[in-house]
Design an enzyme around this catalytic site. Sequence first.
Site, mmCIF file in Angstrom:
data_model
loop_
_atom_site.group_PDB
_atom_site.id
_atom_site.type_symbol
_atom_site.label_atom_id
_atom_site.label_comp_id
_atom_site.label_asym_id
_atom_site.label_seq_id
_atom_site.Cartn_x
_atom_site.Cartn_y
_atom_site.Cartn_z
ATOM 1 N N ASP A 163 33.937 36.947 66.071
ATOM 2 C CA ASP A 163 35.246 36.290 66.025
ATOM 3 C C ASP A 163 36.334 37.166 66.643
ATOM 4 O OD1 ASP A 163 33.947 34.336 64.601
ATOM 5 O OD2 ASP A 163 35.281 34.400 62.866
ATOM 6 N N HIS A 329 32.889 40.726 64.255
ATOM 7 C CA HIS A 329 34.134 40.608 65.009
ATOM 8 C C HIS A 329 34.150 41.521 66.231
ATOM 9 C CE1 HIS A 329 35.245 39.185 60.965
ATOM 10 N NE2 HIS A 329 36.190 38.496 61.561
#
Length: 438
Positions: A163, A329
């Site tokens: 992400d 991430h």
Amino acid sequence: MWNSKVLALSAAVLYISSAVNAQNTTTTTTANAPPPQTSPAWLSSVKPLTGNVQAYPSNSSSVPTGPLSNITFDISGYPEGWKTPDTNSTEVQAAYNSIDWSLVPSSTVHKANADGSVSVTGYDASDPDCWWSASLCVKSKNPVIPPDAYACPKAGDWGLTYDDGPLTADGGEWAEPNLYDFLAQHNQKAGLFYIGSNVIAAPAAAQRALADGHTICVHTWSHPAMTTVSNEGVVAELYWTLKAIKEVTGVTSKCWRPPYGDVDDRVRAIAWQMGLTTVLWDEDTNDWNMPGDGGGNLSPDTVDGYFEGWINARKNGTDNQTGHIILQHELNNATVSMAEKWLPQVQAAFRVVPWNQCYNVSQPYWETNFVYPTDNGTTTVPVASSASVAPKTSSVAATPAASAGTKGAADASSAASRITSSNVAAVAFGLAAAALAL
């Protein structure tokens, strides 16, 4: 109980793969089926940048690596990066007016805490809105809203997702293409959930990701908790990110992930009518909370322990029911270095694939010239089930380190990350209800 969960997950896989792979066709909508999706007409006038690939890479030798190209991109027509976008623009209003609002539940717009987390105080413990932040619910209570993608169905599969990208130049040596080059060196594809603000700040990185064969999905413009945003605000967050991705890369994403996992049936219904399927996760690294630019104070040793536990469980045979979708991430030096540290060991223990491959989604964009690998024929025969809650997440008690709408915001990923005395009851009730239903 676990067999029922496997069957329910397989049913979701079949449903999502059929729905997302479908293109513009004439479809009759019934009272018990989601409204048909079509390519967003309000993006039809967007002219993509030149220089993009036009198909999924044919082989590993065609995947580019090394320094990014220099791209001039005019951002003047976009909202300010990492700020709440205006809802009154003619572009946002066109997208808003395309939605059949009679099919969007009138759920409560929730309140955000000062740190960006969501308050579940006073929420009905029966979870009428399938609110993930309160109950980990992944199967809508509303028959016109499809289930979420949240775990690969086949044991041994690791759905790789990152992400908050693309990591822009202020990430220093860890900025893209650092992670993308590492993935290419290890012949690995991933699902990338992009912040629209980052896409226009690092257009060459987004183009590289597409050329490398990664799956590009939406992660909003400014990273808010989406159930705290008005209907108009939800449309604006999704619209500007969809536009940025299309203008930069030439593709129109059909997948999105809500920041913090914060989604309910209202937000799902809006996203679905904007052409997007909701993708969550069942295992969370909590890497966003490690010390780093915009990070928190979680010890990297704790995150190492998560990876060790998942790998050991797979090797010793205790992780043998379903696969997983893992949340990581490309946020800063800490998350990228952690990803690169563990990927080779994860590859040795699991079959690592993008989330869309294990869900048999061959066309994650509305453009039909991109066809991705799938696992058709490998999923369990689906049956109807009332299962509605994701099986598990990591269990670190923490809260988001940065407020929503700032560049430092990252996914306070699992519901456990937000469990306080005010929402323990709701989470416990949802999990117990799912267990009884099975």
